[in-house]
Design an enzyme around this catalytic site. Structure first.
Site, PDB file in Angstrom:
ATOM      1  N   HIS A   1      24.096   9.925 -66.558  1.00 13.96           N
ATOM      2  CA  HIS A   1      25.344  10.088 -66.063  1.00 13.96           C
ATOM      3  C   HIS A   1      25.370  11.265 -64.917  1.00 13.96           C
ATOM      4  O   HIS A   1      25.039  12.271 -64.930  1.00 13.96           O
ATOM      5  CB  HIS A   1      26.393  10.880 -67.267  1.00 13.96           C
ATOM      6  CG  HIS A   1      28.042  10.931 -67.017  1.00 13.96           C
ATOM      7  ND1 HIS A   1      28.520  11.511 -67.782  1.00 13.96           N
ATOM      8  CD2 HIS A   1      28.663  10.318 -66.014  1.00 13.96           C
ATOM      9  CE1 HIS A   1      29.901  11.492 -67.356  1.00 13.96           C
ATOM     10  NE2 HIS A   1      29.715  10.719 -66.254  1.00 13.96           N
TER      11      HIS A   1
ATOM     12  N   HIS B   1      31.690   1.929 -72.437  1.00 15.80           N
ATOM     13  CA  HIS B   1      31.738   2.867 -71.350  1.00 15.80           C
ATOM     14  C   HIS B   1      30.501   3.677 -71.332  1.00 15.80           C
ATOM     15  O   HIS B   1      30.224   4.427 -72.286  1.00 15.80           O
ATOM     16  CB  HIS B   1      33.123   3.860 -71.394  1.00 15.80           C
ATOM     17  CG  HIS B   1      33.147   5.002 -70.215  1.00 15.80           C
ATOM     18  ND1 HIS B   1      32.852   6.270 -70.421  1.00 15.80           N
ATOM     19  CD2 HIS B   1      33.311   4.914 -69.007  1.00 15.80           C
ATOM     20  CE1 HIS B   1      32.924   7.066 -69.609  1.00 15.80           C
ATOM     21  NE2 HIS B   1      33.271   6.159 -68.337  1.00 15.80           N
TER      22      HIS B   1
END
Length: 595
Positions: free
Chosen positions: A170, A124
């Site tokens: 991110h 992830h």
């Protein structure tokens, strides 16, 4: 026998003898039963391997190979030219030549079934070096993951500041970006170092059409013939890992109109961040018990609004307007189509005969819907792929209990590979199976359909299939790998061992030995029993700790072993550090038997 000195105060010192590992009485008795006149010959050793160690395929050649491998012990004066003395036999049992998993580590699962029939080692936000908010983005964690056998890499695609190139970061955080092309090159160079089986790149796409076209160009140039994509737009069945050896696959949702205001995929509040962070320090908080988690979800599910669960795949697949102005080259490269149709969970989990797809759920969503739609989830995962990802409040890159995903057939249980702790140890343990190739065949019960169209019900009580007996004899090696005051400044350490099972709720439990005071080579000689209702999903957890009453116990090693691949008999169990790296010397002598 050497001695160690500990300072208690300025004028007082304590001296302790450093004890040598003594042969447990049970092993002495076994040696007497499988030797003659104090010598264990190759014939005796073969009988021991067959009858005690459960090595059904052992031959006299194997026994002779063990004897030959111990000839380097001549300098210890414990080797005998006709066979093994008691000391040499004990040395063999407590050596790296006698591990709890097969040393050959061959791929032995059938790899010719569709991808949906396998648990896949999945990362992830694979580019993050640390926490989810402020850490650097880099290709280094991607390389590390691939070298450990991870087969699914996640990249978040965002436009750069001038909107003419693609960065990996991110979104909506302070993480520093890394260029897409750098990540793609690193994936190409390292994809098949640990395993020949396919690498899946999951893309979280925040790009306008002209940059999607550039992604298609970069991906095609980077991977060339390594890139696999289907002839038709949608697959009716996923290809097999065997047919995809040394190939790279792209998985994302079909492209849609770029929205400047698109928020990041996880929209949860951060109210629990500090608590999670504090509990996750040291070696990580205890893995949540699935029974407690599911019961809590039963109580809370009505309080969770759908708005809290929106993610990157909340797409109306039927809205043709969103398909205008998209990059055809980009869409053509997608092998595993992701998406979440509009409607209820039943629409999300609808199984279609003419196409297969990937669905993503957060860990919270899975916990919620497992209580109401567990059987539907299992049925969906028999043909389609389910990806589970960490909840948005895991800013510290911690992880969750992966068993809730695996027991519902989820293939891609996505983990923060930098989030070291107990949950990640379970992930490491699961993917030690099948030669560490990153693909583990799901148990048949998750794939079977009964005569009445019934499938496995994860909440149903099941009878015990087998019982695992574990005996912890002793441990050694800490005095060689740690400074003598590392665990305790004033005396030798007080070690104890925790042994348990992570699996379905009925099987999950942890037990522990008593701590032994002031001993670098503790001999516990304690036995435990673990009834298993679903041994196919069970993982054996082993941890060593140093007991410290006024403060938190010190971590002293861990390992996690898939029950399906555990070798029975007396085994030397190497312990690993918090990051999953093997200590040079620390190991436990244990016995495993199924009854």
């Amino acid at each position: 026998m050497s001695k160690q000195t500990y300072s208690v105060c300025f004028c007082f010192r304590r001296r302790f003898k450093l004890s040598v590992a003594e042969v447990p009485e049970e092993i002495k008795a076994l040696f007497r039963s499988y030797s003659e006149n104090g010598i264990m010959t190759a014939d005796h050793l073969l009988r021991f391997l067959l009858e005690v160690q459960g090595e059904d395929r052992a031959t006299k050649h194997d026994a002779e190979a063990v004897l030959e491998s111990l000839r380097d012990l001549k300098h210890l004066n414990i080797f005998h030219r006709k066979g093994l003395s008691l000391e040499a036999f004990f040395h063999y049992l407590f050596s790296d030549r006698n591990p709890p998993l097969s040393p050959s580590a061959k791929i032995h699962h059938d790899t010719n079934a569709p991808l949906s029939h396998y648990f896949i080692y999945t990362g992830h936000n694979s580019y993050l070096t640390g926490n989810q908010l402020t850490s650097d983005c880099s290709d280094v964690p991607i390389i590390k993951s691939l070298h450990k056998g991870v087969r699914a890499i996640e990249l978040d695609l965002w436009p750069n500041s001038t909107k003419d190139d693609i960065n990996i970061l991110h979104g909506r955080t302070l993480t520093t970006p890394v260029e897409l092309i750098k990540c793609l090159r690193s994936i190409k160079e390292n994809a098949f170092v640990a395993s020949e089986y396919p690498v899946i790149i999951t893309l979280e796409d925040h790009l306008p059409p002209h940059l999607q076209a550039k992604v298609a160009e970069l991906v095609t140039q980077a991977f060339g013939d390594m890139l696999f994509f289907p002839d038709s737009e949608c697959l009716k069945e996923f290809p097999s890992p065997e047919s995809l050896k040394r190939r790279v696959l792209i998985s994302t949702k079909p492209p849609k109109e770029y929205l400047e205001s698109k928020s990041s995929k996880e929209n949860n509040s951060g109210s629990k961040t500090v608590k999670d962070s504090l509990e996750g320090r040291a070696w990580g908080k205890e893995v949540p018990h699935l029974k407690d988690e599911l019961e809590a979800t039963d109580r809370e599910q009505n309080e969770i609004g759908e708005e809290e669960h929106k993610d990157e795949e909340d797409v109306d697949d039927g809205d043709q307007k969103l398909q205008q102005n998209t990059a055809a080259e980009y869409k053509r490269l997608i092998t595993i189509h992701a998406g979440k149709p509009k409607g209820s969970i039943r629409e999300w989990l609808k199984v279609e005969e003419d196409k297969v797809r990937r669905l993503s759920l957060s860990e919270q969503q899975l916990e919620k819907y497992a209580t109401t739609n567990g059987v539907d989830i299992v049925r969906f995962t028999q043909r389609n792929i389910l990806r589970v990802y960490p909840k948005g409040t895991r800013f510290d890159s911690s992880n969750y209990n992966p068993l809730i995903g695996w027991m519902h057939g989820a293939q891609m249980v996505a983990f923060n590979m930098q989030g070291y702790g107990r949950s990640l140890w379970l992930m490491h343990g699961m993917f030690r199976a099948n030669g560490g190739c990153g693909y583990v065949k799901k148990p048949d019960f998750l794939l079977n359909v009964g005569p009445e169209d019934e499938v496995f019900d994860p909440r149903k009580s099941l009878p015990v299939k087998k019982t695992l007996k574990v005996k912890a004899y002793m441990g050694e090696g800490w005095h060689m790998d740690f400074d003598h005051t590392y665990f305790d400044k004033y005396s030798p350490p007080d070690f104890y061992v925790k042994v348990g099972i992570s699996g379905v709720p009925a099987d999950s439990v942890m037990k522990k030995t008593k701590p032994l005071e002031d001993n670098w080579t503790p001999a516990w000689n304690e036995e435990f029993e673990f009834p298993l209702t679903v041994p196919e999903l069970a993982l054996l957890r082993i941890e060593a700790h140093e007991y410290d009453m006024p403060e938190k116990d010190e971590f002293a090693g861990q390992t996690c072993i898939p029950i399906s691949e555990l070798r029975t008999g007396i085994r030397a169990v190497p312990l690993l550090d918090q990051e999953g790296e093997k200590y040079k010397s620390v190991k436990l002598l244990m016995r495993f038997d199924f009854v």
